[in-house]
Design a protein around this motif. Structure first.
Motif, PDB file in Angstrom:
ATOM      1  N   VAL A  52     -10.961 -12.773   0.135  1.00 49.28           N
ATOM      2  CA  VAL A  52     -10.583 -12.631   1.542  1.00 49.28           C
ATOM      3  C   VAL A  52      -9.102 -12.282   1.658  1.00 49.28           C
ATOM      4  O   VAL A  52      -8.714 -11.430   2.463  1.00 49.28           O
ATOM      5  CB  VAL A  52     -10.923 -13.920   2.324  1.00 49.28           C
ATOM      6  N   TYR A  53      -8.255 -12.908   0.842  1.00 50.27           N
ATOM      7  CA  TYR A  53      -6.827 -12.626   0.868  1.00 50.27           C
ATOM      8  C   TYR A  53      -6.554 -11.173   0.489  1.00 50.27           C
ATOM      9  O   TYR A  53      -5.740 -10.497   1.126  1.00 50.27           O
ATOM     10  CB  TYR A  53      -6.087 -13.578  -0.077  1.00 50.27           C
ATOM     11  N   LYS A  56      -7.628  -8.848   3.322  1.00 45.86           N
ATOM     12  CA  LYS A  56      -6.644  -8.908   4.403  1.00 45.86           C
ATOM     13  C   LYS A  56      -5.381  -8.150   4.036  1.00 45.86           C
ATOM     14  O   LYS A  56      -4.805  -7.444   4.859  1.00 45.86           O
ATOM     15  CB  LYS A  56      -6.308 -10.361   4.733  1.00 45.86           C
ATOM     16  N   ARG A  57      -4.947  -8.279   2.782  1.00 48.74           N
ATOM     17  CA  ARG A  57      -3.744  -7.574   2.344  1.00 48.74           C
ATOM     18  C   ARG A  57      -3.939  -6.067   2.399  1.00 48.74           C
ATOM     19  O   ARG A  57      -3.065  -5.332   2.858  1.00 48.74           O
ATOM     20  CB  ARG A  57      -3.379  -7.994   0.918  1.00 48.74           C
ATOM     21  N   ALA A  59      -6.131  -4.462   4.304  1.00 48.45           N
ATOM     22  CA  ALA A  59      -6.290  -4.062   5.698  1.00 48.45           C
ATOM     23  C   ALA A  59      -4.955  -4.004   6.429  1.00 48.45           C
ATOM     24  O   ALA A  59      -4.797  -3.238   7.372  1.00 48.45           O
ATOM     25  CB  ALA A  59      -7.237  -5.036   6.406  1.00 48.45           C
ATOM     26  N   ASP A  60      -3.979  -4.818   6.010  1.00 52.24           N
ATOM     27  CA  ASP A  60      -2.681  -4.847   6.665  1.00 52.24           C
ATOM     28  C   ASP A  60      -1.738  -3.741   6.176  1.00 52.24           C
ATOM     29  O   ASP A  60      -0.648  -3.590   6.727  1.00 52.24           O
ATOM     30  CB  ASP A  60      -2.013  -6.204   6.462  1.00 52.24           C
TER      31      ASP A  60
END
Length: 66
Positions: A52-53, A56-57, A59-60
């Motif tokens: 998940v991390y 998210k990384r 996607a950012d």
């Protein structure tokens, strides 16, 4: 959050939990499968958290960095 902070957090929370499981599982009333199940659950939780991390990384990231 930096990865090093997450690694330290995982060790700081996970290691006492595993030690507690080892102590409890050595008691006569607890079967060995409880320890293996708990260990598998902890490992899967850490892997899921890291996945998940990373998602998210990624996607950012700015659109041109993909």
């Amino acid at each position: 959050m930096p990865r090093s902070f997450l690694a330290v957090l995982a060790i700081a929370l996970g290691l006492p939990f595993l030690i507690l499981l080892a102590i409890v599982s050595s008691a006569s009333g607890v079967s060995a499968s409880v320890f293996t199940s708990a260990l598998g659950l902890v490992i899967m939780s850490v892997v899921l958290m890291l996945v998940v991390y990373e998602i998210k990384r990624i996607a950012d990231l700015p659109p041109d960095a993909h």
